[in-house]
Structure formats: C-alpha cells, structure tokens
Motif scaffolding. Structure first.
Motif, PDB file in Angstrom:
ATOM      1  N   GLY A   1       0.808  -1.201   0.000  1.00  0.00           N
ATOM      2  CA  GLY A   1       0.000   0.000   0.000  1.00  0.00           C
ATOM      3  C   GLY A   1       0.845   1.256   0.000  1.00  0.00           C
ATOM      4  N   LEU A   2       0.188   2.399   0.097  1.00  0.00           N
ATOM      5  CA  LEU A   2       0.902   3.674   0.098  1.00  0.00           C
ATOM      6  C   LEU A   2       1.844   3.751   1.297  1.00  0.00           C
ATOM      7  N   GLY A   3       1.436   3.162   2.404  1.00  0.00           N
ATOM      8  CA  GLY A   3       2.303   3.155   3.579  1.00  0.00           C
ATOM      9  C   GLY A   3       3.625   2.461   3.313  1.00  0.00           C
ATOM     10  N   ASN A   4       3.586   1.399   2.511  1.00  0.00           N
ATOM     11  CA  ASN A   4       4.818   0.699   2.160  1.00  0.00           C
ATOM     12  C   ASN A   4       5.737   1.581   1.326  1.00  0.00           C
ATOM     13  N   VAL A   5       5.150   2.320   0.396  1.00  0.00           N
ATOM     14  CA  VAL A   5       5.945   3.226  -0.433  1.00  0.00           C
ATOM     15  C   VAL A   5       6.644   4.257   0.442  1.00  0.00           C
ATOM     16  N   ILE A   6       5.902   4.843   1.378  1.00  0.00           N
ATOM     17  CA  ILE A   6       6.468   5.862   2.261  1.00  0.00           C
ATOM     18  C   ILE A   6       7.558   5.276   3.150  1.00  0.00           C
ATOM     19  N   LEU A   7       7.316   4.093   3.705  1.00  0.00           N
ATOM     20  CA  LEU A   7       8.311   3.454   4.565  1.00  0.00           C
ATOM     21  C   LEU A   7       9.597   3.133   3.800  1.00  0.00           C
ATOM     22  N   VAL A   8       9.452   2.612   2.582  1.00  0.00           N
ATOM     23  CA  VAL A   8      10.627   2.237   1.787  1.00  0.00           C
ATOM     24  C   VAL A   8      11.410   3.477   1.361  1.00  0.00           C
ATOM     25  N   VAL A   9      10.717   4.509   0.903  1.00  0.00           N
ATOM     26  CA  VAL A   9      11.399   5.742   0.506  1.00  0.00           C
ATOM     27  C   VAL A   9      12.153   6.325   1.695  1.00  0.00           C
ATOM     28  N   ASN A  10      11.516   6.308   2.858  1.00  0.00           N
ATOM     29  CA  ASN A  10      12.156   6.846   4.059  1.00  0.00           C
ATOM     30  C   ASN A  10      13.415   6.066   4.412  1.00  0.00           C
ATOM     31  N   VAL A  11      13.340   4.732   4.390  1.00  0.00           N
ATOM     32  CA  VAL A  11      14.498   3.938   4.793  1.00  0.00           C
ATOM     33  C   VAL A  11      15.619   4.048   3.763  1.00  0.00           C
ATOM     34  N   VAL A  12      15.280   4.163   2.490  1.00  0.00           N
ATOM     35  CA  VAL A  12      16.305   4.357   1.462  1.00  0.00           C
ATOM     36  C   VAL A  12      17.025   5.678   1.683  1.00  0.00           C
TER      37      VAL A  12
ATOM     38  N   ILE B   1       1.627   7.318   9.294  1.00  0.00           N
ATOM     39  CA  ILE B   1       1.288   6.166  10.129  1.00  0.00           C
ATOM     40  C   ILE B   1       0.386   6.595  11.286  1.00  0.00           C
ATOM     41  N   MET B   2       0.612   7.773  11.836  1.00  0.00           N
ATOM     42  CA  MET B   2      -0.242   8.285  12.902  1.00  0.00           C
ATOM     43  C   MET B   2      -1.676   8.444  12.414  1.00  0.00           C
ATOM     44  N   LEU B   3      -1.848   8.981  11.204  1.00  0.00           N
ATOM     45  CA  LEU B   3      -3.194   9.175  10.656  1.00  0.00           C
ATOM     46  C   LEU B   3      -3.901   7.846  10.426  1.00  0.00           C
ATOM     47  N   VAL B   4      -3.165   6.861   9.897  1.00  0.00           N
ATOM     48  CA  VAL B   4      -3.768   5.551   9.645  1.00  0.00           C
ATOM     49  C   VAL B   4      -4.068   4.839  10.957  1.00  0.00           C
ATOM     50  N   ALA B   5      -3.117   4.887  11.896  1.00  0.00           N
ATOM     51  CA  ALA B   5      -3.303   4.200  13.171  1.00  0.00           C
ATOM     52  C   ALA B   5      -4.459   4.788  13.974  1.00  0.00           C
ATOM     53  N   SER B   6      -4.681   6.088  13.860  1.00  0.00           N
ATOM     54  CA  SER B   6      -5.760   6.737  14.607  1.00  0.00           C
ATOM     55  C   SER B   6      -7.117   6.587  13.928  1.00  0.00           C
ATOM     56  N   GLY B   7      -7.128   6.055  12.695  1.00  0.00           N
ATOM     57  CA  GLY B   7      -8.376   5.896  11.971  1.00  0.00           C
ATOM     58  C   GLY B   7      -8.816   7.144  11.236  1.00  0.00           C
TER      59      GLY B   7
ATOM     60  N   ILE C   1      -7.518   8.386   8.466  1.00  0.00           N
ATOM     61  CA  ILE C   1      -7.566   8.013   7.056  1.00  0.00           C
ATOM     62  C   ILE C   1      -7.341   6.508   6.955  1.00  0.00           C
ATOM     63  N   SER C   2      -7.630   5.973   5.782  1.00  0.00           N
ATOM     64  CA  SER C   2      -7.355   4.557   5.498  1.00  0.00           C
ATOM     65  C   SER C   2      -6.167   4.451   4.579  1.00  0.00           C
ATOM     66  N   ASP C   3      -5.385   3.428   4.763  1.00  0.00           N
ATOM     67  CA  ASP C   3      -4.210   3.230   3.902  1.00  0.00           C
ATOM     68  C   ASP C   3      -4.681   2.907   2.488  1.00  0.00           C
ATOM     69  N   LEU C   4      -4.080   3.567   1.512  1.00  0.00           N
ATOM     70  CA  LEU C   4      -4.381   3.294   0.110  1.00  0.00           C
ATOM     71  C   LEU C   4      -3.705   2.001  -0.270  1.00  0.00           C
ATOM     72  N   ARG C   5      -4.477   0.948  -0.513  1.00  0.00           N
ATOM     73  CA  ARG C   5      -3.917  -0.365  -0.795  1.00  0.00           C
ATOM     74  C   ARG C   5      -3.879  -0.643  -2.290  1.00  0.00           C
ATOM     75  N   PHE C   6      -2.779  -1.237  -2.730  1.00  0.00           N
ATOM     76  CA  PHE C   6      -2.625  -1.646  -4.124  1.00  0.00           C
ATOM     77  C   PHE C   6      -2.782  -3.153  -4.252  1.00  0.00           C
ATOM     78  N   ILE C   7      -2.264  -3.888  -3.260  1.00  0.00           N
ATOM     79  CA  ILE C   7      -2.391  -5.340  -3.194  1.00  0.00           C
ATOM     80  C   ILE C   7      -2.716  -5.702  -1.761  1.00  0.00           C
ATOM     81  N   GLY C   8      -3.690  -6.572  -1.563  1.00  0.00           N
ATOM     82  CA  GLY C   8      -4.008  -7.032  -0.220  1.00  0.00           C
ATOM     83  C   GLY C   8      -4.828  -6.057   0.577  1.00  0.00           C
TER      84      GLY C   8
END
Length: 272
Positions: free
Chosen positions: A185-196, A257-263, A265-272
């Motif tokens: 999902g979009l959260g994965n994109v953000i996490l990967v970009v951040n760690v890179v 992550i704070m926005l998704v965890a608090s409800g 917004i919803s994570d934009l999912r691409f798969i799953g």
C-alpha cells in the motif's frame, strides 16, 4: 551585541588592537536569512519529534504492520506486543519514550554530523553567524572544550545509526503484510522511501567516507576500498541535501502512520 566604544572595546574583532569599526558587519545583503531558515527548520523538527515521542500513541498499524521510525525499536513494556520485534525490557514510565534505546543516539548522530555542525554553528552557536559578521564572543576554542568537544564522538554514533538503519529496514520489509498475506500500500511506499533516504544520508556521512578510505597511502593497492570510497565521496557531495530530506521523510512517515493508526484516514492499498 552592543557597539563598542573607544573606552570600552568589545570582544573578538572589536578587541583592542583591531581596526575600530563599530558596525557588526559592513555587509548589505540579507546575511541573516540563511541562519534564520536553518533555525526554523531545526525548531520545526525538534518540536514535532518531541511531541510525537512523548504522545506514545498511534505509532503502529497492526493490520499492515506499519511501525513509525520514531518508535523503532519499540522495546518498552508499554509497547503494543506486535510492534515489539526485539522484545520488551525498558520500563514503561511517562518520562521515558518507547524508543528510548534509539532516539537519543539518532539525535546525537545528527547533532554531531559535520553538515549540521556547520549549520547550527552559524545559526545557534554563532561562530560565526555569517562570513564577515562578527562573533558575539571574545574567544573561540573550537571543538576542544565542553560542550563542543562532544563532536568528536560522531564516529561512534555513526556505528549505532547503522544498526538502527538495519532495524528500520527490517521494519519496512515486514510491513509488506495484509490480513490475507502479502500486501502493498501507500504506507509501504512511504516506509521504503524513508528507509532508502536514511541509508543514503547515513552512508554519505563523512565518518563513513573515512572508514572505507581512510588511512590508505596507495589507493592502487586497495581497489575495493578505493571503489567504495569513490561511491561514498560522490554521495557525500550532497550530504547537506540528504540531511534535510531525511528530516522531511521521517516526519512524513510518522505523520502518515499516525493518521492511519488513529483511523483518521485509510491506507491506500494496491495489493491485499
């Protein structure tokens, strides 16, 4: 700093024996603008990070295994068990952030970073505030006395930052999860970009450049280390850019992550 007078000479460049120019600087450009922007940038990150560190909520999305880097590794006994990938052994008290094992070292790694030194020496420490602008102190001892002598510990914080970057990488990998298995999902994109970007900032560090190529008298006799040194040197030329970009990606990742965890917004999912 008040202007010196003939009977009351000032410090530094205003001291006795120096040319008696009462103005702090003869510059006519906006020399104060760059230090001001740096101060505001630093302040924004410090305030945001401090508030988020002590809120101790909305840091983990259990459904997709999203863990904010501000709380990683989450090893406090108060952490959500699923977010504690490396156990729980730090007491849960209000004055101790959940990521107390990593946050202080990451802050010290950045605080002692060569680029950040140059930035806050001008904007906060004012040594000097800008080229051609007088310092507000009589003497300057460099990094030989407290508190600036602490800067010499930068190389050791670099090693800890490498370990924490590995942990953040692990967090980003296990976040490819959904209730049905693999997810993206979009959260994965953000996490990967951040760690890179964190890796790019860490590896482009001056200490890393010295580790891979320092103390070599003949590069031709060490082709592998020389190759690594050239790659790190190329990244090092943009270390300033990476330093600021990673402040932004860290806040963006935590905020999403704070926005998704608090409800909120919803994570934009691409798969799953």
């Amino acid at each position: 700093m008040s202007a010196p007078t003939a009977d009351r000479p000032g410090p530094g460049v205003f001291s006795k024996g120096r040319a008696q120019i009462s103005e702090r600087t003869l510059r006519t450009d906006r020399w104060w603008q760059s230090p001001l922007v740096v101060d505001l940038g630093f302040a924004a990150f410090v305030i945001y990070a401090t508030v988020r560190a002590f809120l101790q909520n909305n840091y983990y999305v259990a459904e997709y295994h999203y863990l904010t880097p501000f709380y990683s590794p989450c090893i406090s006994t108060g952490c959500v068990p699923e977010a504690s990938h490396f156990g729980q052994f730090i007491p849960d008290v209000w004055w101790l952030p959940y990521a107390a094992a990593s946050l202080p070292f990451l802050l010290l790694f950045r605080l002692t970073c060569y680029y950040y030194r140059g930035a806050y020496y001008r904007s906060v420490w004012q040594s000097p505030t800008a080229c051609g602008v007088a310092e507000p102190r009589a003497n300057y001892t460099g990094e030989t006395r407290f508190p600036l002598v602490i800067q010499n510990t930068h190389r050791y914080f670099f090693y800890i930052a490498m370990i924490i970057s590995l942990i953040n990488t692990y967090d980003a990998i296990i976040a490819f999860h959904s209730p049905s298995g693999f997810g993206f999902g979009l959260g994965n994109v953000i996490l990967v970009v951040n760690v890179v970007m964190l890796w790019v900032y860490t590896v482009s560090c001056h200490s890393c450049r010295h580790i891979v190529g320092g103390r070599l008298k003949h590069f031709s006799k060490h082709p592998v280390r020389y190759w690594f040194w050239t790659q790190v040197s190329a990244l090092n030329t943009r270390h300033k850019t990476y330093a600021w970009v990673t402040l932004g990606t860290l806040m963006l990742t935590d905020f999403y992550i704070m926005l998704v965890a608090s409800g909120t917004i919803s994570d934009l999912r691409f798969i799953g």
